[in-house]
Design a protein around this motif. Structure first.
Motif, short mmCIF file in Angstrom:
data_model
loop_
_atom_site.label_atom_id
_atom_site.label_comp_id
_atom_site.label_asym_id
_atom_site.label_seq_id
_atom_site.Cartn_x
_atom_site.Cartn_y
_atom_site.Cartn_z
N SER A 86 0.78 -1.24 0.00
CA SER A 86 0.00 0.00 0.00
C SER A 86 0.82 1.29 0.00
CB SER A 86 -0.91 0.02 1.24
OG SER A 86 -0.13 0.18 2.41
N THR A 129 -8.37 2.60 -4.32
CA THR A 129 -7.89 3.94 -3.97
C THR A 129 -8.27 4.98 -5.02
OG1 THR A 129 -5.86 5.22 -3.70
CG2 THR A 129 -5.69 3.28 -5.06
N GLU A 131 -6.19 6.99 -6.08
CA GLU A 131 -4.98 7.25 -6.87
C GLU A 131 -5.06 6.66 -8.27
OE1 GLU A 131 -1.27 6.82 -4.83
OE2 GLU A 131 -2.13 7.39 -2.91
N TYR A 154 2.39 1.87 -7.60
CA TYR A 154 1.30 1.48 -6.69
C TYR A 154 -0.06 1.71 -7.35
CZ TYR A 154 -2.28 2.12 -3.08
OH TYR A 154 -3.45 2.06 -2.36
N ASN A 183 -7.19 9.46 1.16
CA ASN A 183 -6.24 9.13 2.24
C ASN A 183 -6.95 8.96 3.58
OD1 ASN A 183 -4.64 10.41 0.11
ND2 ASN A 183 -2.95 10.26 1.57
N LEU A 194 2.42 9.47 6.00
CA LEU A 194 2.73 10.83 6.45
C LEU A 194 2.44 11.09 7.93
CD1 LEU A 194 3.61 13.75 5.53
CD2 LEU A 194 1.18 14.23 5.30
N PRO A 209 10.53 15.22 7.24
CA PRO A 209 10.83 15.29 5.80
C PRO A 209 9.60 15.59 4.94
CG PRO A 209 10.69 13.00 6.50
CD PRO A 209 10.43 13.83 7.72
N TYR A 211 8.11 16.42 1.39
CA TYR A 211 8.55 16.24 0.00
C TYR A 211 8.31 17.52 -0.81
CZ TYR A 211 8.30 11.15 0.98
OH TYR A 211 8.45 9.89 1.49
N ARG A 218 -3.89 16.52 -0.32
CA ARG A 218 -4.57 15.23 -0.11
C ARG A 218 -5.89 15.48 0.61
NH1 ARG A 218 -1.42 14.26 -3.32
NH2 ARG A 218 0.16 12.62 -3.47
N ASN A 253 0.04 19.44 2.21
CA ASN A 253 0.87 18.67 3.16
C ASN A 253 1.52 19.58 4.20
OD1 ASN A 253 0.29 16.27 1.86
ND2 ASN A 253 2.11 16.36 0.55
N ARG A 285 9.03 13.27 -4.11
CA ARG A 285 8.72 11.90 -4.58
C ARG A 285 8.69 11.93 -6.10
NH1 ARG A 285 3.13 9.61 -2.29
NH2 ARG A 285 4.40 8.80 -0.59
N HIS A 288 5.21 12.59 -8.25
CA HIS A 288 4.32 12.94 -7.12
C HIS A 288 3.01 13.57 -7.61
CE1 HIS A 288 4.41 14.82 -2.79
NE2 HIS A 288 3.36 14.07 -3.00
N TYR A 345 15.24 7.88 3.39
CA TYR A 345 15.38 9.29 3.77
C TYR A 345 16.81 9.80 3.90
CZ TYR A 345 10.35 9.23 4.55
OH TYR A 345 8.99 9.13 4.36
O1 TDX Z 1 7.73 11.51 4.60
C1 TDX Z 1 6.79 11.90 3.87
N1 TDX Z 1 6.78 13.20 3.45
C2 TDX Z 1 5.81 13.72 2.65
O2 TDX Z 1 5.84 14.91 2.30
C3 TDX Z 1 5.72 11.04 3.44
C4 TDX Z 1 5.70 9.60 3.86
C5 TDX Z 1 4.75 11.57 2.63
N2 TDX Z 1 4.79 12.86 2.21
C6 TDX Z 1 3.72 13.39 1.34
C7 TDX Z 1 3.45 12.56 0.10
C8 TDX Z 1 1.96 12.73 -0.12
O3 TDX Z 1 1.71 13.91 -0.87
O4 TDX Z 1 2.50 13.34 2.10
C9 TDX Z 1 1.39 12.92 1.29
C10 TDX Z 1 0.80 11.66 1.88
O5 TDX Z 1 1.73 10.62 1.68
P1 TDX Z 1 1.44 9.09 2.11
O6 TDX Z 1 1.05 9.06 3.54
O7 TDX Z 1 2.60 8.28 1.66
O8 TDX Z 1 0.11 8.77 1.28
P2 TDX Z 1 -0.21 8.82 -0.31
O9 TDX Z 1 1.01 8.66 -1.11
O10 TDX Z 1 -1.05 10.04 -0.55
O11 TDX Z 1 -1.09 7.48 -0.46
C11 TDX Z 1 -2.04 7.10 0.55
O12 TDX Z 1 -3.35 7.39 0.18
C12 TDX Z 1 -3.97 6.58 -0.80
C13 TDX Z 1 -1.93 5.62 0.90
O13 TDX Z 1 -0.59 5.32 1.23
C14 TDX Z 1 -2.41 4.74 -0.20
O14 TDX Z 1 -2.38 3.38 0.19
C15 TDX Z 1 -3.81 5.11 -0.51
O15 TDX Z 1 -4.28 4.36 -1.57
#
Ligand code: TDX
Ligand code: NAD
Length: 348
Positions: A86, A129, A131, A154, A183, A194, A209, A211, A218, A253, A285, A288, A345
């Motif tokens: 996931s 999802t 996504e 994914y 999310n 996150l 961190p 991104y 989200r 974010n 990412r 992204h 990271y």
């Molecule tokens: O360290 C981080 N820094 C950061 O800026 C992480 C882990 C994430 N992020 C950003 C990336 C995304 O824009 O935060 C946002 C949320 O990231 P995630 O928690 O990794 O979620 P996301 O990629 O949006 O995907 C999630 O939502 C949809 C779930 O992981 C999926 O399983 C779901 O389908």
């Protein structure tokens, strides 16, 4: 009693779904099928593990023989399928695991249900999802008719599995439903995502961190509201249909992380502004997606669902849960987690 298989029940959302069905539906015998990967944790279900209508089966859904044996040994009335790889970042470094579990595993499960399960009167529910729809600009929302346009390995794997599920309905008349949700946040989420990652880092005074510029958006939904939507769709949704689920709760974010820092300062008795100093902008990412937003009006109008928990309330409860469940958080972040964190990271 009807046997219902819930896959991925030891994970974040799955544990909430299993708990809901076990406690609210004594008419169902719930079989939690989970391989217990790094993301699966039976501690998430400690409170219900001895319930008489609950059973756990450790099984990898890519193991066709084991899946077929389970479905031929017990008459399975329905499947609620949540097991998946996931995490988007992991899919960028290791896409094959995502193809295997999310695509091949889903097809193996459907074959078993089609051959041995109650494919006449039961149901195969695929939890997916938002996504799969790709990314939005500043305006608009995803509806059920938005074309699929996945951007990460994914989301490509989830889109592919959605297509297989729809194809099994068209080709074999398998009774299926699909939902695509935004999310989730809440208790028991693995701290690669996150919100729990940031909570853990704030607690330990580690860099936060963010991104890119932190401007990606989200839509966040309380996990229990997702579990309730899944329950309603499983019980009352229409075969062959897709339902979008969302929180109507969009956050950039960086704004979310700043809000978290403010609340954590208060809860940890730190001077205001202390935790925000940990914010560190890191390399974005790859690929992204900029923004996700969901139009959930079909689910609201047809099945009467709407989110029940206001974000302020749910966010506060979520933070309290991670602070109160220190043992859970420390246990899941020991061992393999530090290798993961290091590889994802460091040098970013
Ligand atoms: O360290 C981080 N820094 C950061 O800026 C992480 C882990 C994430 N992020 C950003 C990336 C995304 O824009 O935060 C946002 C949320 O990231 P995630 O928690 O990794 O979620 P996301 O990629 O949006 O995907 C999630 O939502 C949809 C779930 O992981 C999926 O399983 C779901 O389908
Ligand atoms: P998670 O990573 O927390 O849990 C996944 C679970 O699946 C774990 O218990 C893991 O052990 C199990 N699993 C993984 N591979 C398996 C395999 N090969 N065989 C059997 N079990 C296996 O995931 P989550 O965040 O709870 O997501 C659950 C489902 O909901 C996924 O299908 C995901 O795509 C979907 N979803 C998640 C979100 C979100 O915000 N987290 C949003 C929308 C949809």
């Amino acid at each position: 009693m009807k046997n219902i298989v819930i896959t991925g029940g030891a994970g974040f959302i799955g544990s909430h779904v299993v708990r809901r069905f076990v406690t609210l539906h004594p008419e169902f015998h719930i079989i939690n099928v989970d391989a217990l990967t790094y993301a699966g944790n039976l501690e998430n279900l400690k409170d219900i593990e001895t319930a008489s209508n609950y059973e756990f089966v450790k099984l990898d859904i890519t193991d066709a023989e084991a899946v077929n044996k389970l479905f031929s040994d017990k008459k399975i009335h329905g499947v609620i399928h949540l097991a998946a790889e996931s995490h988007v970042d992991r899919s960028i470094t290791n896409p094959i695991d995502f193809v295997m579990t999310n695509v091949v595993g889903t097809v193996i499960l459907m074959n078993a249900f089609k051959t041995y399960g109650d494919a006449e009167n039961g149901r195969f529910y695929h939890v997916s999802t938002d996504e799969v729809y790709g990314t939005l600009g500043d305006d608009g929302k995803f509806t059920e008719s938005t074309p699929y346009d996945p951007n990460s390995p994914y989301s490509a794997s989830k889109a592919s599995s959605d297509h297989f599920v729809r194809a099994y309905h068209e080709t074999y008349k398998l009774p299926i439903v699909i939902s695509n949700c935004s999310n989730n946040y809440g208790s028991h989420q693995f701290p690669e995502k996150l919100i729990p990652l940031m909570i853990h880092n704030i607690k330990h005074n580690k860099p936060l961190p963010v991104y890119g510029k932190g401007e990606n958006i989200r839509d966040w939904l309380w996990v229990e509201d997702h579990a309730r939507a899944i329950e309603m769709i499983y019980l009352n949704g229409k075969n062959g249909e897709t339902y979008n689920i969302g929180g109507n709760n969009e956050w950039r974010n960086i704004d979310l992380v700043k809000k978290l820092c403010e609340i954590m300062d208060r809860k940890l008795g730190r001077e205001a502004g202390t935790s925000a100093q940990l914010i560190t902008y890191v390399t974005d990412r790859k690929g992204h997606d900029f923004r996700y937003a969901i139009d959930a009006s079909k689910l609201e109008n047809e099945l009467g669902w709407s989110p029940t928990v206001a974000f302020d309330q749910g966010f506060d409860k979520t933070i309290d849960w991670y602070l109160e469940n220190e043992v859970w958080l420390e246990r899941v972040t020991s061992g393999a987690y530090s290798d993961y964190y290091q590889s994802m990271y460091s040098n970013r």
